[in-house]
Design an enzyme around this catalytic site. Structure first.
Site, PDB file in Angstrom:
ATOM      1  NE  ARG A  34      -3.787   0.244   2.539  1.00 20.88           N
ATOM      2  CZ  ARG A  34      -4.559   0.026   3.604  1.00 20.88           C
ATOM      3  NH1 ARG A  34      -4.331   0.672   4.729  1.00 20.88           N
ATOM      4  NH2 ARG A  34      -5.545  -0.844   3.550  1.00 20.88           N
TER       5      ARG A  34
ATOM      6  NE  ARG B 101      -1.604   7.140  -7.624  1.00 19.09           N
ATOM      7  CZ  ARG B 101      -2.025   8.392  -7.534  1.00 19.09           C
ATOM      8  NH1 ARG B 101      -1.238   9.385  -7.915  1.00 19.09           N
ATOM      9  NH2 ARG B 101      -3.223   8.669  -7.065  1.00 19.09           N
TER      10      ARG B 101
ATOM     11  CG  HIS C 176      -3.512   6.558 -11.695  1.00 17.95           C
ATOM     12  ND1 HIS C 176      -4.599   7.355 -11.437  1.00 17.95           N
ATOM     13  CD2 HIS C 176      -3.281   5.859 -10.556  1.00 17.95           C
ATOM     14  CE1 HIS C 176      -5.010   7.131 -10.193  1.00 17.95           C
ATOM     15  NE2 HIS C 176      -4.222   6.237  -9.638  1.00 17.95           N
TER      16      HIS C 176
ATOM     17  CB  THR D 130      -8.338   6.185  -2.163  1.00 23.03           C
ATOM     18  OG1 THR D 130      -7.727   5.290  -3.087  1.00 23.03           O
ATOM     19  CG2 THR D 130      -7.428   7.382  -1.928  1.00 23.03           C
TER      20      THR D 130
END
Length: 332
Positions: A99, A106, A193, A248
């Site tokens: 995570r 990211r 993204h 999220t």
């Protein structure tokens, strides 16, 4: 002595129970379970399989969903650590991975997750050689490439959730400003993204009316209304939610179920998802980035050639170079 079941029910045929519309979710963390419940609520599957390495959590999540069977229309919900439970899946959704920590980019996650994929993907391929792979784990564009390389699947069957959520966030914020439902606010966020995503200002419209035509400064620094802030909020929103609640889940879960619906029902809707983009926009490497793709029963059958400004194209190319810089260092 006949059992109660025998007394109640007269059997007419011995059935081979093979699922026709099976979906597997790998990883039962917050994101995986949000995907699972969203898919169940949309009646997309006749069987849902869950896989994870943490067996107690996995069994608990499965039981919790099974106990809701009365309120659902998915007759079979199964789980297991062994990938044989995933056999004959039409769609396999990968949410497993390390995570993202608060403040962690990211891209930082990447090698941790590559190692996890080296175990997951061959197992998925073994039991569902004809499935579509939908990658959700971050950094999603790189891990979609990793899944494509490891699986040996054709590129149409390896899809990254990509900018589907970024675009949804963008349309929500656009709608908030205009007082219009996001479904009627059209706007696309493409590319990587996350931090270097590209908003296509020229395509923003409501009822076909171009916002850029009405307001030429849209998305520029000299814009008095600062619409650029909308995209900035899109980029920052994930970090903010992680800071506030730790992760999220709901929006990405709903976004993934939206993609699953287009695939399972062969809808041929257009979504901004991560696909192999080599040969487009001057990109010469094997990188996956989000562009508008037609999604159906074979995965990505076509993509839409978006007209980008030279600046937008340059930003896309820069993303591609950044991603390739990381990809070429990865250890498979």
């Amino acid at each position: 002595m006949a059992t109660l079941k025998d007394q109640l029910i007269h059997n007419l045929l011995k059935e081979e129970q093979t699922p026709q519309n099976k979906i597997t979710v790998v990883g039962v963390g917050a994101v995986g379970m949000a995907c699972a419940i969203s898919i169940l609520m949309k009646d997309l599957a006749d069987e849902l399989a869950l896989v994870d390495v943490i067996e107690d959590k996995l069994k608990g999540e499965m039981m919790d969903l099974q106990h809701g069977s009365l309120f659902l229309r998915t007759p079979k919900i199964v789980s297991g650590k062994d990938y044989n439970v995933t056999a004959n899946s039409k769609l396999v959704i990968i949410t497993a991975g390390a995570r993202q920590q608060e403040g962690e980019s990211r891209l930082n996650l990447v090698q941790r997750n590559v190692n996890i994929f080296k175990f997951i993907i061959p197992n998925v391929v073994k039991y569902s050689p004809n499935c579509k792979l939908l990658i959700v784990s971050n950094p999603v564009d790189i891990l979609t490439y990793v899944a494509w390389k490891i699986s040996g699947f054709p590129k149409n069957r390896v899809i990254g959730s990509g900018c589907n959520l970024d675009s949804a966030r963008f349309r929500y914020l656009m709608g908030e400003r205009l007082g219009v439902h996001p479904l009627s606010c059209h706007g696309w966020v493409l590319g990587e993204h996350g931090d270097s995503s590209v908003p296509v200002w020229s395509g923003m419209n409501v009822a076909g009316v171009s916002l850029k035509t009405l307001h030429p400064d849209l998305g520029t620094d000299k814009d008095k209304e600062q619409w650029k802030e909308v995209h900035k909020q899109v980029v920052e929103s994930a970090y903010e939610v992680i800071k506030l609640k730790g992760y999220t889940s709901w929006a990405i879960g709903l976004s993934v179920a939206d993609l699953a619906e287009s695939i399972m029902k062969n809808l041929r809707r257009v979504h901004p998802v991560s696909t192999m983009i080599k040969g487009l926009y001057g990109i010469k490497d094997d990188v996956f980035l989000s562009v508008p793709c037609i999604l159906g029963q074979n995965g990505i059958s076509d993509l839409v050639k978006v007209t980008l400004t030279s600046e937008e194209e340059a930003r896309l190319k820069k993303s591609a170079d950044t991603l390739w810089g990381i990809q070429k260092e990865l250890q498979f």
